[in-house]
Design an enzyme around this catalytic site. Structure first.
Site, mmCIF file in Angstrom:
data_model
loop_
_atom_site.group_PDB
_atom_site.id
_atom_site.type_symbol
_atom_site.label_atom_id
_atom_site.label_comp_id
_atom_site.label_asym_id
_atom_site.label_seq_id
_atom_site.Cartn_x
_atom_site.Cartn_y
_atom_site.Cartn_z
ATOM 1 N N HIS A 49 0.837 -1.252 -0.011
ATOM 2 C CA HIS A 49 0.038 -0.163 0.116
ATOM 3 C C HIS A 49 0.638 1.197 0.118
ATOM 4 O O HIS A 49 2.160 1.122 0.620
ATOM 5 C CB HIS A 49 -0.881 0.035 1.196
ATOM 6 N N ASP A 52 2.160 1.758 3.384
ATOM 7 C CA ASP A 52 3.101 0.556 3.716
ATOM 8 C C ASP A 52 4.582 1.161 3.364
ATOM 9 O O ASP A 52 5.521 0.934 3.944
ATOM 10 C CB ASP A 52 2.783 -0.661 3.376
ATOM 11 N N GLU A 174 -8.636 -4.754 -8.690
ATOM 12 C CA GLU A 174 -8.778 -5.668 -8.093
ATOM 13 C C GLU A 174 -10.300 -5.839 -7.531
ATOM 14 O O GLU A 174 -10.601 -5.148 -6.697
ATOM 15 C CB GLU A 174 -8.010 -5.581 -6.765
ATOM 16 N N HIS A 213 -12.464 -13.053 -3.409
ATOM 17 C CA HIS A 213 -13.356 -11.957 -3.932
ATOM 18 C C HIS A 213 -14.293 -12.504 -5.118
ATOM 19 O O HIS A 213 -15.587 -12.329 -5.103
ATOM 20 C CB HIS A 213 -12.610 -10.906 -4.713
ATOM 21 N N ASP A 250 -9.527 -14.559 3.758
ATOM 22 C CA ASP A 250 -8.249 -14.902 3.163
ATOM 23 C C ASP A 250 -7.504 -15.878 3.877
ATOM 24 O O ASP A 250 -6.215 -15.737 4.640
ATOM 25 C CB ASP A 250 -7.326 -13.430 3.608
ATOM 26 N N ASP A 283 -2.585 -13.535 -0.762
ATOM 27 C CA ASP A 283 -3.185 -12.482 0.229
ATOM 28 C C ASP A 283 -3.885 -13.344 1.133
ATOM 29 O O ASP A 283 -5.150 -13.620 1.288
ATOM 30 C CB ASP A 283 -4.382 -11.366 -0.684
HETATM 31 C C1 3MF Z 1 -9.199 -6.317 0.495
HETATM 32 C C2 3MF Z 1 -7.869 -6.922 -0.011
HETATM 33 C C3 3MF Z 1 -6.858 -6.288 0.128
HETATM 34 C C4 3MF Z 1 -6.020 -5.650 -1.132
HETATM 35 C C5 3MF Z 1 -5.090 -4.976 -0.862
HETATM 36 C C6 3MF Z 1 -4.471 -4.496 -2.010
HETATM 37 C C7 3MF Z 1 -5.963 -6.905 2.228
HETATM 38 O O1 3MF Z 1 -10.309 -7.620 0.357
HETATM 39 O O2 3MF Z 1 -7.929 -8.135 -0.602
HETATM 40 O O3 3MF Z 1 -5.809 -6.953 0.688
HETATM 41 O O4 3MF Z 1 -5.894 -6.635 -1.890
HETATM 42 O O5 3MF Z 1 -5.453 -3.945 0.228
HETATM 43 O O6 3MF Z 1 -5.056 -2.976 -2.456
HETATM 44 MG MG MG Z 2 -6.399 -8.815 -2.241
#
Ligand code: 3MF
Ligand code: MG
Length: 344
Positions: A49, A52, A174, A213, A250, A283
């Site tokens: 990020h 980060d 994304e 997702h 996740d 992730d």
């Molecule tokens: C949220 C995510 C995030 C994004 C990341 C990149 C924690 O559901 O998946 O991961 O991938 O923040 O923008």
């Molecule tokens: Mg993600």
């Protein structure tokens, strides 16, 4: 017909185990300590990020931000780590409560745009040309509160501003259908690719697919990947797993549905993923009930499962599978795959 697989994750994947219903369960780990663990866990690239890379960037001048980013680049070079992408974090600041690019408040939209342009500058300073947009709060709880056509146009305007800001930057969207919003405007990879077509340079807009997702959208992640691959738009992945339709868990890759994971690995390998330098991002988060100390195993385990499933896929008798497909003996094909996954 074979991919090249190198692995990445983001510092948020070594986490404190926080959720909305209890205390954090592990002490926080400082960023340099996280960085020091990448190689031993089998990872060669870092996803960032913007904050980060440069903590508290909103309180710093642009010069100071770029100076810190340049210092981070030196650290990464010294550690032999590659920066994969930078993602503007447009969901923590109070100005992003109602969304970033689609906020109903013009000054909040300006904040989101300016922060995104700064993320592009940070990416340049780190030496990556990839920006990821997880459009976290670009959605609504109340249909009547926003105009869904206008919202798409606003996201396009923001993407166009980034593309104009830098001639080389590429943007991977994304998609995610919900959480933190009730519904989002870009819920699937089809939406992301369609949005790219509306921008000033569709060739520089692609996607990142996260397994969880896609599952939350009621879709199969490997089919979403196939859709993106057919468009040459799969520029990164966030592999993980997800137990049904609930919050974004996740979970470690393959830990819920091994066959679903297998099919993601297989589609990536069949269509040469990674040969152009794209990374396999994981992730994944450690279980909330996991004690500290071993709370990085979810990362190395996910990578190990990926590579084991790659072996399974590559050792399949493809001609036998082709024959079964020709004969339309799908029951036998089904059993062949299950036996391969069972190691029998
Ligand atoms: C949220 C995510 C995030 C994004 C990341 C990149 C924690 O559901 O998946 O991961 O991938 O923040 O923008
Ligand atoms: Mg993600």
């Amino acid at each position: 017909m074979a991919g090249t697989f190198r692995f990445s994750f983001g510092p948020w994947n070594i986490s404190q185990g926080a959720d909305p219903f209890g205390p954090t369960v592990r002490d926080s780990i400082a960023f340099p300590e996280k960085l020091a663990q990448y190689k031993a866990l089998g990872f060669d690239a870092v996803q960032f990020h913007d904050d980060d890379a440069v903590p508290n960037l909103d309180s710093l001048s642009s010069d100071a931000v770029l100076k810190q980013a340049a210092a981070l680049k030196t650290t990464l070079d010294d550690s032999g780590l590659t920066p994969e992408f930078v993602a503007p974090r447009l969901w923590e600041d109070p100005r992003t409560i109602d969304g970033g690019y689609t906020s109903n408040d013009a000054s909040c939209r300006a904040y989101a745009r300016d922060r995104s342009l700064q993320a592009v500058d940070i990416a340049n300073a780190l030496g990556t040309d990839l920006i990821v947009l997880w459009l976290a709060r670009e959605g609504t709880y109340v249909r009547e509160a926003k105009d869904s056509k206008r919202a798409v146009e606003q996201i396009v305007e923001a993407v166009d501003a980034m593309l104009a800001h830098d001639k080389n930057i590429r943007i991977a969207i994304e998609p995610k259908p919900n959480e933190p919003m009730d519904h989002t405007y870009i819920p699937t990879i089809g939406h992301a690719i369609g949005l790219g077509l509306l921008t000033s340079d569709p060739s520089r807009v692609g996607g990142l697919i996260e397994s969880a997702h896609a599952i939350l959208a009621g879709l199969d992640p490997s089919d979403e990947m196939g859709y993106a691959l057919a468009h040459n738009k799969l520029w990164s992945v966030h592999l993980n797993d997800q137990n049904g339709l609930k919050f974004d868990q996740d979970k470690a890759f393959g830990s819920v549905d091994l066959r679903r994971a297998f099919n993601q690995v297989r589609i990536l390998d069949k269509h040469d993923y990674g040969n152009d330098g794209a990374w396999v991002g994981l992730d994944v988060k450690a279980m909330r009930t996991q004690k500290a100390g071993v709370a990085t195993k979810h990362l190395s385990n996910s990578r190990e499962v990926f590579l084991a499933l790659l072996d399974v896929s590559r050792s399949l008798d493809e001609s036998k599978m082709d024959a079964l497909i020709t004969e339309r003996d799908y029951e036998e094909l089904d059993l062949l795959i299950m036996k391969a996954l069972l190691g029998r």
